[in-house]
Design an enzyme around this catalytic site. Sequence first.
Site, short mmCIF file in Angstrom:
data_model
loop_
_atom_site.label_atom_id
_atom_site.label_comp_id
_atom_site.label_asym_id
_atom_site.label_seq_id
_atom_site.Cartn_x
_atom_site.Cartn_y
_atom_site.Cartn_z
N GLU A 45 -7.90 4.28 12.50
CA GLU A 45 -6.89 4.21 13.34
C GLU A 45 -6.41 5.64 13.79
O GLU A 45 -6.94 6.65 13.74
CB GLU A 45 -5.44 3.81 12.83
CG GLU A 45 -5.15 4.80 11.54
CD GLU A 45 -4.01 4.24 10.81
OE1 GLU A 45 -3.03 4.08 11.60
OE2 GLU A 45 -3.66 4.11 9.33
N ASP A 72 -9.83 3.45 6.49
CA ASP A 72 -8.58 3.13 7.42
C ASP A 72 -9.29 3.81 8.93
O ASP A 72 -9.36 5.08 9.10
CB ASP A 72 -7.56 3.89 6.96
CG ASP A 72 -6.34 3.84 7.61
OD1 ASP A 72 -6.17 3.46 8.89
OD2 ASP A 72 -5.12 4.19 7.17
N ASP A 77 0.98 -1.19 0.02
CA ASP A 77 0.05 -0.03 -0.05
C ASP A 77 0.79 1.24 0.16
O ASP A 77 2.09 1.16 0.48
CB ASP A 77 -1.10 -0.05 1.23
CG ASP A 77 -0.18 0.09 2.48
OD1 ASP A 77 -0.02 1.18 3.16
OD2 ASP A 77 -0.12 -1.14 3.09
#
Length: 214
Positions: A114, A112, A24
């Site tokens: 986080e 995502d 990624d």
Amino acid sequence: MRVVISLLVVALSVAVCLGAVGVDVSQFTSESSFQCLNQRGFNFAIVRGFDSTGRVDPNCVGSIANAWAAGFAHVDVYMFPCYSCGNPAGQMLSLVNHLSNGGARYGTIWVDIEGPGTYWGSSTYENTQFIAGLLAEGASSGATIGVYTSKSQWIPITGGATIGSNAPLWYAAYDGVQGFGDFVPFGGWNSPAMKQYRGNVASCGTGIDENWYP
């Protein structure tokens, strides 16, 4: 008995090595860099499509095209949403529209999740509602949606909510192991789809994280 044990060890080693490895990227990546990565055995890419400032990444369509041109087997996108910006549905829709308008060909959009205390609020309920808005808009837009997170991130952000458990899970554990042996269920996920096993690697003139799925 020693022969049997040896054969089992070999079989387990082969099982771990099987699967696909990919990268990624969070910056523009050229076709030549992707070609170099492909030659090193990486065969799928996940390109950042949306960043934490609340904007579509202007480099994503070009990097996606470069990955395909370099011979990658498939290409996905990841979205780093902006909680403080609000309007989760609008953020997802802007990404989906940008990809569509740019003619990008991709598989899954990975959301995502986080950075508790940095990118998210103090209320696990509000955080969960925001994530629900992202996932719902992604699904209604016709995109295939997955979630990137880890137990250490998901639980402080959502309180362990199961809101994302119907989506495939991509989790991070920087142990260098291409396998799910370390995985512990959380958030309604009993098994993952993909693992980010090594992060922040400089390779082929670009920065990558390394990923594996069986």
